[in-house]
Design a protein around this motif. Structure first.
Motif, PDB file in Angstrom:
ATOM      1  N   ALA A 237       5.065   5.858 -12.934  1.00 35.68           N
ATOM      2  CA  ALA A 237       4.420   4.645 -12.426  1.00 35.68           C
ATOM      3  C   ALA A 237       5.189   4.077 -11.240  1.00 35.68           C
ATOM      4  CB  ALA A 237       4.316   3.610 -13.542  1.00 35.68           C
ATOM      5  N   GLU A 238       6.511   4.046 -11.345  1.00 34.60           N
ATOM      6  CA  GLU A 238       7.336   3.522 -10.253  1.00 34.60           C
ATOM      7  C   GLU A 238       7.200   4.380  -8.995  1.00 34.60           C
ATOM      8  OE1 GLU A 238      11.224   3.427 -11.894  1.00 34.60           O
ATOM      9  OE2 GLU A 238      10.765   1.826 -13.332  1.00 34.60           O
ATOM     10  N   ALA A 239       7.170   5.692  -9.176  1.00 38.56           N
ATOM     11  CA  ALA A 239       7.042   6.591  -8.032  1.00 38.56           C
ATOM     12  C   ALA A 239       5.674   6.444  -7.367  1.00 38.56           C
ATOM     13  CB  ALA A 239       7.265   8.038  -8.471  1.00 38.56           C
ATOM     14  N   ALA A 240       4.628   6.292  -8.183  1.00 40.08           N
ATOM     15  CA  ALA A 240       3.281   6.107  -7.632  1.00 40.08           C
ATOM     16  C   ALA A 240       3.217   4.834  -6.791  1.00 40.08           C
ATOM     17  CB  ALA A 240       2.256   6.061  -8.757  1.00 40.08           C
ATOM     18  N   ALA A 241       3.867   3.772  -7.256  1.00 37.70           N
ATOM     19  CA  ALA A 241       3.873   2.511  -6.506  1.00 37.70           C
ATOM     20  C   ALA A 241       4.519   2.705  -5.138  1.00 37.70           C
ATOM     21  CB  ALA A 241       4.610   1.442  -7.306  1.00 37.70           C
ATOM     22  N   LYS A 242       5.590   3.496  -5.080  1.00 36.19           N
ATOM     23  CA  LYS A 242       6.246   3.753  -3.800  1.00 36.19           C
ATOM     24  C   LYS A 242       5.342   4.556  -2.865  1.00 36.19           C
ATOM     25  CE  LYS A 242      10.965   3.655  -5.644  1.00 36.19           C
ATOM     26  NZ  LYS A 242      12.200   4.448  -5.901  1.00 36.19           N
ATOM     27  N   LEU A 243       4.666   5.567  -3.426  1.00 37.25           N
ATOM     28  CA  LEU A 243       3.797   6.387  -2.592  1.00 37.25           C
ATOM     29  C   LEU A 243       2.604   5.590  -2.063  1.00 37.25           C
ATOM     30  CD1 LEU A 243       3.833   9.708  -4.676  1.00 37.25           C
ATOM     31  CD2 LEU A 243       4.685   9.414  -2.340  1.00 37.25           C
ATOM     32  N   SER A 266      -1.800   5.751 -14.863  1.00 38.56           N
ATOM     33  CA  SER A 266      -1.904   4.457 -15.552  1.00 38.56           C
ATOM     34  C   SER A 266      -1.639   3.290 -14.612  1.00 38.56           C
ATOM     35  CB  SER A 266      -0.917   4.408 -16.722  1.00 38.56           C
ATOM     36  OG  SER A 266       0.432   4.371 -16.261  1.00 38.56           O
ATOM     37  N   TRP A 267      -0.864   3.526 -13.543  1.00 38.01           N
ATOM     38  CA  TRP A 267      -0.518   2.437 -12.619  1.00 38.01           C
ATOM     39  C   TRP A 267      -1.573   2.231 -11.538  1.00 38.01           C
ATOM     40  CZ3 TRP A 267       0.190   2.117  -7.369  1.00 38.01           C
ATOM     41  CH2 TRP A 267       0.716   0.910  -6.904  1.00 38.01           C
ATOM     42  N   LEU A 268      -2.200   3.298 -11.091  1.00 41.09           N
ATOM     43  CA  LEU A 268      -3.100   3.219  -9.928  1.00 41.09           C
ATOM     44  C   LEU A 268      -4.211   2.180 -10.058  1.00 41.09           C
ATOM     45  CD1 LEU A 268      -3.282   7.001  -9.045  1.00 41.09           C
ATOM     46  CD2 LEU A 268      -2.338   5.188  -7.614  1.00 41.09           C
ATOM     47  N   PRO A 269      -4.857   1.975 -11.228  1.00 41.50           N
ATOM     48  CA  PRO A 269      -5.893   0.940 -11.308  1.00 41.50           C
ATOM     49  C   PRO A 269      -5.389  -0.454 -10.966  1.00 41.50           C
ATOM     50  CG  PRO A 269      -6.076   2.439 -13.156  1.00 41.50           C
ATOM     51  CD  PRO A 269      -4.798   2.789 -12.466  1.00 41.50           C
ATOM     52  N   SER A 270      -4.096  -0.725 -11.209  1.00 33.09           N
ATOM     53  CA  SER A 270      -3.559  -2.042 -10.869  1.00 33.09           C
ATOM     54  C   SER A 270      -3.522  -2.257  -9.364  1.00 33.09           C
ATOM     55  CB  SER A 270      -2.144  -2.198 -11.451  1.00 33.09           C
ATOM     56  OG  SER A 270      -1.225  -1.325 -10.799  1.00 33.09           O
ATOM     57  N   ALA A 271      -3.581  -1.153  -8.609  1.00 34.40           N
ATOM     58  CA  ALA A 271      -3.638  -1.244  -7.146  1.00 34.40           C
ATOM     59  C   ALA A 271      -5.075  -1.131  -6.644  1.00 34.40           C
ATOM     60  CB  ALA A 271      -2.774  -0.152  -6.529  1.00 34.40           C
ATOM     61  N   GLY A 272      -6.031  -1.161  -7.584  1.00 33.08           N
ATOM     62  CA  GLY A 272      -7.436  -1.075  -7.202  1.00 33.08           C
ATOM     63  C   GLY A 272      -7.880   0.319  -6.810  1.00 33.08           C
ATOM     64  N   LEU A 273      -7.153   1.334  -7.271  1.00 29.19           N
ATOM     65  CA  LEU A 273      -7.458   2.711  -6.898  1.00 29.19           C
ATOM     66  C   LEU A 273      -7.898   3.510  -8.123  1.00 29.19           C
ATOM     67  CD1 LEU A 273      -4.371   3.342  -4.583  1.00 29.19           C
ATOM     68  CD2 LEU A 273      -6.715   2.820  -3.874  1.00 29.19           C
TER      69      LEU A 273
END
Length: 347
Positions: A237-243, A266-273
């Motif tokens: 999740a942390e790495a996805a946020a950086k990318l 699991s993290w990407l939906p929080s960025a609307g993706l």
């Protein structure tokens, strides 16, 4: 207790002698017929011995057999975490391979890939008299395997290599290439990688495969598209946020293991993706859960049984040439719904 022929037998542990007497054959014949390490005979005599042994409730005395042979028929397996699904799958594969070879696997979990904890776990197993070690915790450049070689302790590295000793691994460079090539074939050129731990050969080799595929396709790798990580969901999740925060955001991500891929998804939906509408994702290992996710994960399947069998064969072999010291198993790309053709015009 009485046998089918009416003879009596005293209560207690049933021995080879008891089976031989009841079956009317020699003790050595019974030992040979019931030895699971030898080819199974289907002669009438062998069938009779197995039937009598089953009726009497004979159980092979592994400890006595070990004493006669001068070994324990046990293999120690050192893993970073017992809670890691990949390591659990591999240990089960080792247990199956050991069973086929007439051996028994003992596992000791270590603490988060810490070298001293790995050393302590191995020493604990050696103190218990194991015949050899399978180590899944090797780190590039580490010294422990050199020490084991100097002490003439039988060991084989599995899943990872360190440059020292025998090793049974997957072709991680090919796996990284296949994952990246799949994304390239779908029209992606901006591909980021959640790269794992630099001291792990599996991570570094998958990164090499990624770079090779990108280079062949003439796709440049922007600074910041290679993100180091752990092997857990949180790291993904942390790495996805950086990318995703990168000014030249990738349209696809290759995660070098499934847990980090799950973390990214699991993290990407929080960025609307969405996956794969906005971002395509490929994982690695094909752990069971990934095919059951809401969006099943495209991943690279590792042949754990083949790697485990190779490790046992290397550990037991006494005649290895210079080109036989490493076994490399071929991975397979498993396409699922987490990857799709790149719809972006900015490629």
């Amino acid at each position: 207790m009485s046998t089918n022929d009416g003879s009596s037998m005293k209560p207690g542990r049933i021995t080879l002698h008891d089976v031989a007497a009841a079956a009317g054959v020699s003790k050595s014949s019974v030992s040979r017929i019931l030895d699971e390490r030898l080819p199974r005979s289907e002669s009438e005599s062998a069938k009779r011995v197995r039937q009598v042994a089953a009726e009497l409730g004979y159980v092979r005395d592994i400890s006595a057999a070990s004493l006669r042979r001068g070994n324990t028929s046990t293999i120690g397996v050192v893993v970073p975490h017992l809670t890691d699904t990949v390591m659990a799958m591999f240990y089960e594969a080792v247990a199956r391979a050991c069973q086929k070879a007439g051996l028994f696997a003992i596992v000791v979990a270590t603490s988060r890939d810490e070298p001293e904890a790995d050393r302590a776990a191995a020493e604990t197993l050696l103190a218990r008299g194991v015949d050899g070690l399978i180590l899944t915790t090797a780190q590039l450049g580490e010294k422990f395997t050199q020490e084991l070689q100097l002490r003439n302790i039988p060991f084989v590295l599995a899943l990872r290599r360190s440059g020292n000793g025998l090793a049974s691994v997957g072709d991680d460079t090919l796996g990284g290439y296949l994952a990246t090539r799949h994304l390239l074939d779908l029209g992606h050129r901006k591909i980021g990688i959640i790269a794992g731990l630099s001291y792990s050969s599996s991570s570094s080799d998958r990164l090499i495969g990624y770079r090779k595929a990108m280079d062949e396709a003439g796709a440049e790798i922007a600074d910041g598209w290679v993100v180091p990580s752990g092997f857990d969901i949180e790291s993904g999740a942390e790495a996805a946020a950086k990318l995703i925060s990168h000014p030249d955001r990738p349209t696809a991500i290759f995660a070098v293991n499934d847990n980090t891929a799950i973390g990214a998804m699991s993290w990407l939906p929080s960025a609307g993706l969405s996956v794969p509408g906005d971002i395509s994702i490929v994982g690695y290992n094909d752990i069971p859960i990934v095919r059951h996710l809401a969006v099943p994960l495209t991943t690279v399947r590792v042949p754990f049984d083949q790697i485990a069998t190779g490790a046992i064969e290397l550990l037991r072999s006494t005649t290895l040439g210079p080109n036989d010291r490493i076994r490399i198993a071929t991975p397979t790309l498993i396409p699922r719904r987490s990857t799709a053709r790149n719809a972006s015009k900015d490629v």
